[in-house]
Motif scaffolding. Structure first.
Motif, PDB file in Angstrom:
ATOM      1  N   GLN A 193       0.846  -1.175   0.000  1.00  0.00           N
ATOM      2  CA  GLN A 193       0.000   0.000   0.000  1.00  0.00           C
ATOM      3  C   GLN A 193       0.888   1.232   0.000  1.00  0.00           C
ATOM      4  N   ALA A 194       0.539   2.204  -0.804  1.00  0.00           N
ATOM      5  CA  ALA A 194       1.364   3.408  -0.888  1.00  0.00           C
ATOM      6  C   ALA A 194       0.518   4.550  -1.389  1.00  0.00           C
ATOM      7  N   THR A 195       0.998   5.759  -1.152  1.00  0.00           N
ATOM      8  CA  THR A 195       0.356   6.932  -1.697  1.00  0.00           C
ATOM      9  C   THR A 195       1.339   7.634  -2.609  1.00  0.00           C
ATOM     10  N   THR A 196       0.821   8.354  -3.567  1.00  0.00           N
ATOM     11  CA  THR A 196       1.677   9.064  -4.511  1.00  0.00           C
ATOM     12  C   THR A 196       2.052  10.417  -3.953  1.00  0.00           C
ATOM     13  N   TYR A 197       3.334  10.722  -4.002  1.00  0.00           N
ATOM     14  CA  TYR A 197       3.855  12.000  -3.527  1.00  0.00           C
ATOM     15  C   TYR A 197       3.613  13.044  -4.593  1.00  0.00           C
ATOM     16  N   THR A 198       2.871  14.106  -4.274  1.00  0.00           N
ATOM     17  CA  THR A 198       2.424  15.059  -5.277  1.00  0.00           C
ATOM     18  C   THR A 198       3.209  16.364  -5.286  1.00  0.00           C
TER      19      THR A 198
ATOM     20  N   MET B  96      16.134   3.809 -11.884  1.00  0.00           N
ATOM     21  CA  MET B  96      16.096   2.373 -11.646  1.00  0.00           C
ATOM     22  C   MET B  96      17.073   1.638 -12.573  1.00  0.00           C
ATOM     23  N   THR B  97      17.197   2.091 -13.813  1.00  0.00           N
ATOM     24  CA  THR B  97      18.097   1.431 -14.771  1.00  0.00           C
ATOM     25  C   THR B  97      19.547   1.555 -14.312  1.00  0.00           C
ATOM     26  N   GLY B  98      19.945   2.754 -13.869  1.00  0.00           N
ATOM     27  CA  GLY B  98      21.306   2.957 -13.399  1.00  0.00           C
ATOM     28  C   GLY B  98      21.614   2.125 -12.164  1.00  0.00           C
ATOM     29  N   THR B  99      20.651   2.025 -11.257  1.00  0.00           N
ATOM     30  CA  THR B  99      20.832   1.222 -10.051  1.00  0.00           C
ATOM     31  C   THR B  99      21.002  -0.248 -10.398  1.00  0.00           C
ATOM     32  N   GLN B 100      20.185  -0.740 -11.323  1.00  0.00           N
ATOM     33  CA  GLN B 100      20.255  -2.146 -11.710  1.00  0.00           C
ATOM     34  C   GLN B 100      21.570  -2.468 -12.413  1.00  0.00           C
TER      35      GLN B 100
ATOM     36  N   ALA C 152      16.762  -3.848  -2.846  1.00  0.00           N
ATOM     37  CA  ALA C 152      16.001  -2.836  -2.103  1.00  0.00           C
ATOM     38  C   ALA C 152      16.213  -1.439  -2.662  1.00  0.00           C
ATOM     39  N   ILE C 153      17.465  -1.079  -2.997  1.00  0.00           N
ATOM     40  CA  ILE C 153      17.676   0.279  -3.514  1.00  0.00           C
ATOM     41  C   ILE C 153      17.112   0.420  -4.927  1.00  0.00           C
ATOM     42  N   THR C 154      16.973  -0.705  -5.645  1.00  0.00           N
ATOM     43  CA  THR C 154      16.287  -0.657  -6.940  1.00  0.00           C
ATOM     44  C   THR C 154      14.817  -0.326  -6.736  1.00  0.00           C
ATOM     45  N   GLN C 155      14.195  -0.958  -5.724  1.00  0.00           N
ATOM     46  CA  GLN C 155      12.805  -0.627  -5.397  1.00  0.00           C
ATOM     47  C   GLN C 155      12.680   0.818  -4.932  1.00  0.00           C
ATOM     48  N   GLN C 156      13.660   1.268  -4.150  1.00  0.00           N
ATOM     49  CA  GLN C 156      13.667   2.656  -3.696  1.00  0.00           C
ATOM     50  C   GLN C 156      13.721   3.613  -4.889  1.00  0.00           C
ATOM     51  N   ALA C 157      14.557   3.285  -5.877  1.00  0.00           N
ATOM     52  CA  ALA C 157      14.667   4.126  -7.072  1.00  0.00           C
ATOM     53  C   ALA C 157      13.343   4.151  -7.834  1.00  0.00           C
ATOM     54  N   GLN C 158      12.663   2.986  -7.884  1.00  0.00           N
ATOM     55  CA  GLN C 158      11.368   2.935  -8.549  1.00  0.00           C
ATOM     56  C   GLN C 158      10.342   3.803  -7.822  1.00  0.00           C
ATOM     57  N   ASP C 159      10.325   3.721  -6.492  1.00  0.00           N
ATOM     58  CA  ASP C 159       9.411   4.558  -5.709  1.00  0.00           C
ATOM     59  C   ASP C 159       9.690   6.037  -5.945  1.00  0.00           C
ATOM     60  N   ARG C 160      10.992   6.369  -6.028  1.00  0.00           N
ATOM     61  CA  ARG C 160      11.354   7.765  -6.251  1.00  0.00           C
ATOM     62  C   ARG C 160      10.861   8.240  -7.621  1.00  0.00           C
ATOM     63  N   GLU C 161      11.026   7.387  -8.635  1.00  0.00           N
ATOM     64  CA  GLU C 161      10.560   7.737  -9.979  1.00  0.00           C
ATOM     65  C   GLU C 161       9.050   7.922 -10.006  1.00  0.00           C
ATOM     66  N   ASP C 162       8.327   7.056  -9.266  1.00  0.00           N
ATOM     67  CA  ASP C 162       6.862   7.082  -9.278  1.00  0.00           C
ATOM     68  C   ASP C 162       6.278   8.082  -8.281  1.00  0.00           C
ATOM     69  N   GLY C 163       7.132   8.709  -7.467  1.00  0.00           N
ATOM     70  CA  GLY C 163       6.647   9.656  -6.467  1.00  0.00           C
ATOM     71  C   GLY C 163       5.845   8.998  -5.376  1.00  0.00           C
ATOM     72  N   VAL C 164       6.259   7.793  -4.957  1.00  0.00           N
ATOM     73  CA  VAL C 164       5.493   6.998  -3.998  1.00  0.00           C
ATOM     74  C   VAL C 164       6.058   7.139  -2.593  1.00  0.00           C
TER      75      VAL C 164
ATOM     76  N   GLN D 133      14.976  16.363   3.449  1.00  0.00           N
ATOM     77  CA  GLN D 133      13.790  17.166   3.194  1.00  0.00           C
ATOM     78  C   GLN D 133      14.115  18.370   2.318  1.00  0.00           C
ATOM     79  N   SER D 134      15.352  18.859   2.427  1.00  0.00           N
ATOM     80  CA  SER D 134      15.742  20.007   1.595  1.00  0.00           C
ATOM     81  C   SER D 134      15.810  19.621   0.124  1.00  0.00           C
ATOM     82  N   LYS D 135      15.998  18.302  -0.149  1.00  0.00           N
ATOM     83  CA  LYS D 135      16.051  17.816  -1.529  1.00  0.00           C
ATOM     84  C   LYS D 135      14.712  17.225  -1.980  1.00  0.00           C
ATOM     85  N   GLY D 136      13.729  17.195  -1.071  1.00  0.00           N
ATOM     86  CA  GLY D 136      12.435  16.620  -1.419  1.00  0.00           C
ATOM     87  C   GLY D 136      12.411  15.105  -1.414  1.00  0.00           C
TER      88      GLY D 136
END
Length: 348
Positions: free
Chosen positions: A2-7, A110-114, A169-181, A247-250
């Motif tokens: 479950q997640a919410t999108t970061y707007t 995500m591509t760079g991380t992988q 895990a950091i690949t998933q983190q990169a995906q979340d960052r891309e999706d704003g999750v 937080q300064s970088k969002g």
């Protein structure tokens, strides 16, 4: 998950309240473990920095100063205080290397991380047959060959497996960052236990102290619980200390905005919530330590050294966070004393 999108709302205002400062929980006083520093610290630190900088044509003066201010050698020396010089040097190299990977992954998609993950993991699983011109691959092979020459099989296997989990895990983190999750808290905790990079560092406790603990004992529920409690303290306290810069970088891959988003807390209440979880993780560690079973004198001695190594990580990481310039610049000791953090403005 479950997640919410970061707007795009700033993390400090998720609950509708703008903040200019936070007050950190007093974790240092809650942790009563003794601090030790390895006597080989200066020698290993100097050699490891030279190793890290060698051949890096992209290392600017600013980045060099940043690594000096990081004081990764101090962290390593506090976390592996009884290691001999060769073992401490390998641990120092890995720590510098891990921070370097962490900094790179913050800017990777995500591509760079992988791609980086494939190079590093192949270098670990196939150090003699896998060939790469990548600097990350060459560095991986270099410290890994030195570790293999003095390590037993168990720590080697645990190191590779858990480092593989780190990259997943950091690949998933990169995906979340891309999706704003922003993930829910339960999902975040599960992911963060691997993005922290702590698990391979626990394997290095065995390596640094020349331990040979049987696999079935390392898999015992109490041993696993001790490692998890130490991981949680190191990781969640890091979220508290790194929140201001993030937080300064969002960046929302941090427990504070996760809690604010899921529970509707204001910033300081979320900080207090995370602080309470950190204190509970220290309490869990102490309870598990009391309830360690016995496997006989020889194994109990090695298990005791391993558990002490986890305790060194808990107290060492807490105190290092205020000595390093990574989180509070040159104000770490003032922040340690007052626990007040003035929030940085949001970067454009």
């Amino acid at each position: 998950m479950q997640a919410t999108t970061y707007t795009g709302t700033t993390p400090t205002a998720i609950a509708g309240i703008a903040s200019t400062k936070i007050i950190l929980p007093d974790l240092v006083s809650h942790c009563s473990f003794d601090i030790k520093i390895n006597r080989h610290r200066k020698q290993a630190t100097a050699a490891s920095k030279k190793w890290l900088f060698r051949g890096d044509t992209n290392l600017t003066l600013k980045k060099r100063r940043s690594f000096h201010g990081l004081k990764a050698g101090l962290l390593t020396s506090m976390c592996y205080p009884d290691a001999g010089y060769p073992q401490l040097r390998v641990c120092c190299d890995f720590m510098n290397y891990l921070f370097n990977l962490d900094n790179l992954s913050d800017d990777m998609d995500m591509t760079g991380t992988q791609t980086t993950a494939d190079v590093v993991i192949n270098s670990l699983y196939h150090p003699n047959t896998y060939h790469t011109s990548s600097r990350a691959g060459r560095m991986t092979k270099d410290y890994w060959r030195r570790l293999l020459s003095t390590s037993t099989r168990g720590p080697q296997q645990r190191f590779v497996e858990t480092f593989d989990f780190f990259f997943q895990a950091i690949t998933q983190q990169a995906q979340d960052r891309e999706d704003g999750v922003i993930p829910d808290l339960e999902s975040y905790i599960a992911l963060r236990r691997d993005t922290s990079g702590c698990k391979p560092c626990w394997a290095l406790i065995e390596y640094a102290n020349n331990l040979n603990i049987p696999d079935e004992i390392m898999e015992h529920p109490v041993i696993r619980s001790l490692g998890e409690a130490a991981n949680d303290l190191v990781t969640w306290s890091n979220d508290l200390f790194s929140y201001n810069v993030e937080q300064s970088k969002g960046d929302t891959h941090n427990m504070i905005p996760v809690v604010m988003n899921e529970q509707g807390l204001d910033l300081q209440s979320a900080v207090d919530f995370v602080g309470d979880l950190c204190k509970q993780s220290i309490d869990r560690f102490n309870d598990d330590r009391i309830n360690l079973p016995s496997w006989g004198a020889k194994i109990d001695k090695e298990v005791g050294i391993y558990v002490n190594g986890l305790a060194h990580w808990i107290v060492g990481s807490l105190h290092w966070s205020f000595e390093s310039e990574r989180y509070f610049g040159k104000n770490g000791r003032d922040v340690k004393s007052t626990r007040v953090v003035d929030l940085l403005p949001r970067r454009a």
